[in-house]
Design an enzyme around this catalytic site. Structure first.
Site, PDB file in Angstrom:
ATOM      1  N   GLY A 181      -4.767  -0.996  -2.151  1.00 20.16           N
ATOM      2  CA  GLY A 181      -5.718  -0.007  -2.654  1.00 20.16           C
ATOM      3  C   GLY A 181      -5.760  -0.023  -4.170  1.00 20.16           C
ATOM      4  O   GLY A 181      -4.853  -0.557  -4.829  1.00 20.16           O
TER       5      GLY A 181
ATOM      6  N   LYS B  29      -6.708  -7.147  -1.476  1.00 17.91           N
ATOM      7  CA  LYS B  29      -7.631  -6.124  -1.966  1.00 17.91           C
ATOM      8  C   LYS B  29      -8.966  -6.825  -2.119  1.00 17.91           C
ATOM      9  O   LYS B  29      -9.066  -7.774  -2.912  1.00 17.91           O
ATOM     10  CB  LYS B  29      -7.175  -5.581  -3.325  1.00 17.91           C
TER      11      LYS B  29
ATOM     12  N   LYS C 268       5.637   3.104   0.044  1.00 18.07           N
ATOM     13  CA  LYS C 268       5.809   2.102  -1.025  1.00 18.07           C
ATOM     14  C   LYS C 268       6.153   2.844  -2.307  1.00 18.07           C
ATOM     15  O   LYS C 268       5.527   3.851  -2.641  1.00 18.07           O
ATOM     16  CB  LYS C 268       4.508   1.313  -1.170  1.00 18.07           C
TER      17      LYS C 268
ATOM     18  N   LYS D 221       6.905   2.567  -6.455  1.00 21.48           N
ATOM     19  CA  LYS D 221       6.758   1.766  -7.668  1.00 21.48           C
ATOM     20  C   LYS D 221       8.109   1.688  -8.375  1.00 21.48           C
ATOM     21  O   LYS D 221       8.826   2.701  -8.468  1.00 21.48           O
ATOM     22  CB  LYS D 221       5.728   2.410  -8.595  1.00 21.48           C
TER      23      LYS D 221
ATOM     24  N   GLU E 241       6.957  -6.189  -3.553  1.00 21.42           N
ATOM     25  CA  GLU E 241       5.615  -6.618  -3.960  1.00 21.42           C
ATOM     26  C   GLU E 241       5.593  -7.027  -5.434  1.00 21.42           C
ATOM     27  O   GLU E 241       6.098  -6.291  -6.288  1.00 21.42           O
ATOM     28  CB  GLU E 241       4.642  -5.462  -3.695  1.00 21.42           C
TER      29      GLU E 241
ATOM     30  N   ASP F 106       0.502  -9.632  -4.759  1.00 18.96           N
ATOM     31  CA  ASP F 106      -0.693  -8.812  -4.981  1.00 18.96           C
ATOM     32  C   ASP F 106      -1.482  -9.475  -6.122  1.00 18.96           C
ATOM     33  O   ASP F 106      -2.356 -10.327  -5.874  1.00 18.96           O
ATOM     34  CB  ASP F 106      -0.249  -7.372  -5.314  1.00 18.96           C
TER      35      ASP F 106
ATOM     36  N   SER G 119       1.368   4.835  -1.446  1.00 20.51           N
ATOM     37  CA  SER G 119       1.978   4.230  -2.623  1.00 20.51           C
ATOM     38  C   SER G 119       2.401   5.357  -3.565  1.00 20.51           C
ATOM     39  O   SER G 119       1.568   6.110  -4.054  1.00 20.51           O
ATOM     40  CB  SER G 119       0.950   3.311  -3.297  1.00 20.51           C
TER      41      SER G 119
ATOM     42  N   ASP H 222       7.122  -1.907  -5.168  1.00 22.97           N
ATOM     43  CA  ASP H 222       6.090  -2.663  -5.893  1.00 22.97           C
ATOM     44  C   ASP H 222       6.412  -2.628  -7.384  1.00 22.97           C
ATOM     45  O   ASP H 222       6.476  -1.557  -7.991  1.00 22.97           O
ATOM     46  CB  ASP H 222       4.707  -2.052  -5.623  1.00 22.97           C
TER      47      ASP H 222
HETATM   48  O1  OSB Z   1      -0.280  -2.548  -7.407  1.00 23.48           O
HETATM   49  O2  OSB Z   1      -0.994  -1.952  -5.530  1.00 23.48           O
HETATM   50  C1  OSB Z   1      -0.977  -1.800  -6.744  1.00 23.48           C
HETATM   51  C2  OSB Z   1      -3.058   1.255  -7.724  1.00 23.48           C
HETATM   52  C3  OSB Z   1      -3.731   0.768  -8.815  1.00 23.48           C
HETATM   53  C4  OSB Z   1      -3.480  -0.522  -9.243  1.00 23.48           C
HETATM   54  C5  OSB Z   1      -2.548  -1.307  -8.564  1.00 23.48           C
HETATM   55  C6  OSB Z   1      -1.889  -0.831  -7.461  1.00 23.48           C
HETATM   56  C7  OSB Z   1      -2.122   0.499  -7.051  1.00 23.48           C
HETATM   57  C8  OSB Z   1      -1.414   1.142  -5.952  1.00 23.48           C
HETATM   58  C9  OSB Z   1      -2.071   2.348  -5.305  1.00 23.48           C
HETATM   59  O3  OSB Z   1      -0.326   0.810  -5.562  1.00 23.48           O
HETATM   60  C10 OSB Z   1      -2.734   2.015  -4.024  1.00 23.48           C
HETATM   61  C11 OSB Z   1      -3.638   3.121  -3.530  1.00 23.48           C
HETATM   62  O4  OSB Z   1      -3.138   4.043  -2.898  1.00 23.48           O
HETATM   63  O5  OSB Z   1      -4.870   3.050  -3.776  1.00 23.48           O
HETATM   64 MG    MG Z   2       0.617  -3.906  -6.025  1.00 21.41          MG
END
Ligand code: OSB
Ligand code: MG
Length: 370
Positions: A292, A264, A163, A165, A215, A240, A137, A190
């Site tokens: 994650g 998660k 992925k 952001k 996402e 999510d 991510s 995402d």
């Molecule tokens: O939206 O998936 C998410 C991290 C913290 C809070 C929300 C998200 C995320 C990530 C990172 O996208 C995922 C990771 O590598 O742990």
């Molecule tokens: Mg997410």
């Protein structure tokens, strides 16, 4: 098998991310990692409470979780004998919400039972894979060049999908540039709820980029709008933040609000609820993957075990230890090879936890005995 939880120890340790991580709601350099150890029959069950430092991703925070765990949950569960992991939370079934706090205890109990039975957590929960496909991510970057450099290095490391952001203004053109630079790399986006249906034109433009999925484009509680959006797009929507339970999953399926779920275990209250969501999605013929929360190796070990289930058919946000930390708290550290991570086969989470370092660097500790 019956186990009695004799002692529970909760610790908070600061851990600095190697790289600043930014999402649509804000950025972070330092994590406050909360680790739980449950002691029973000479065994230690380990888990991580994944609540974030601020209430932007979910209503829980490090401090609300600490409060709920130390004031209400941990004092009630020590001294009790349980026959299966899900039983550990029976005395606190009256607590509303606070799923991340509850999940920490439930997941610690799963590790304990797997260790007591001498099996890996993966096999204890029905895992069928010995290695899982993993992605990475990538946070929001200051500009498109910085993003392309980051993506290039992760592609080089072999991740199975990238992925990225996004937020309004840092989306269509930015992703089109990545798509052009890496035409064959599976890419998804995402938004962490940064859009509304008023942004439909932008969301339609994203739909033309050949993304694996988008996402959580809309608000966490907007199942109806997600259904309307999914009907307008050909790219699958992955939920999510919206999905906190199997009931939420049921609602999303009924409305057609998504075609994929990012599971998660912390967000949904533990591994038991994760297994139920996995089963429901399998029945619907739809894929899930493991998300994650910038965990230490303890949380990651639970995620890898979950991702070994058959319905977790898409790469998860389960990246190598060194993507996050200069030095992880588990041994061996998690590594990525050929876009995959090997599922530990030792008892329970299957990795050793560096207790000395955790004790030495903890900023607070709460201990409960029967
Ligand atoms: O939206 O998936 C998410 C991290 C913290 C809070 C929300 C998200 C995320 C990530 C990172 O996208 C995922 C990771 O590598 O742990
Ligand atoms: Mg997410």
């Amino acid at each position: 098998m019956s186990l009695t939880i004799e002692r529970a120890v909760l610790r908070e340790m600061p851990l600095r991310l190697r790289e600043y991580f930014e999402i649509s709601s804000g950025g972070r350099q330092d994590r406050r990692i909360v680790l739980l150890t449950l002691h029973a029959d000479g065994l230690e069950g380990w888990s991580e409470c994944v609540a974030a430092e601020d209430p932007s991703y979910s209503s829980e925070t490090t401090d609300t979780a600490w409060h709920i765990l130390t004031e209400f949950i941990l004092p009630s569960i020590v001294g009790r004998s349980i026959d299966e992991p899900g039983d550990v939370l029976a005395p606190v079934a009256w607590i509303r919400g606070h799923r991340m706090a509850r999940a920490a205890v439930e997941m610690g109990a799963w590790d304990l039972f797997a260790k007591a039975e001498g099996v890996s957590l993966s096999s204890r929960i029905g895992g069928t894979r010995d290695r899982v496909p993993v992605g990475v991510s990538v946070g929001l970057k200051p500009d498109d060049d910085a993003l392309r450099t980051a993506v290039a290095s992760y592609v080089e490391e072999g991740y199975s999908r990238i992925k990225i952001k996004i937020k309004p203004g840092r989306d269509v053109e930015m992703l089109a540039g990545v798509r052009e630079a890496f035409p064959d790399v599976p890419i998804m986006a995402d938004a962490n709820s940064a859009y509304t249906l008023a942004d439909i034109d932008r969301l339609r433009a994203l739909d033309r980029l050949g993304l694996m999925m988008i996402e959580q484009p809309l608000r966490h509680d907007d199942f109806r709008d997600h259904a309307e959006l999914q009907a307008a797009l050909s790219t699958p929507i992955c939920l999510d933040e919206s999905i906190e339970s199997v009931e939420d999953t049921e609602l999303a399926l009924e409305l057609g609000a998504c075609r994929v779920i990012n599971v998660k275990p912390g967000r949904v209250g533990g591994l038991g609820e994760s297994l139920a969501i996995h089963a429901r999605m399998q029945r619907a013929g739809l894929p899930v993957w493991c998300g994650g929360m910038l965990e230490s190796g303890v949380g990651r070990a639970h995620n890898v075990a979950l991702a070994s289930l058959p319905g977790f058919s898409l790469p998860g946000d389960i990246s190598a230890s060194r993507r996050y930390w200069a030095e992880d708290v588990v041994d061996p550290e998690f590594v990525v090879r050929d876009g995959h991570m090997v599922v530990p086969t030792g008892p329970g989470i299957g990795v050793d936890v560096d207790l000395d370092r955790i004790v030495a660097t903890s900023v607070r500790t709460a201990e409960f005995t029967a």
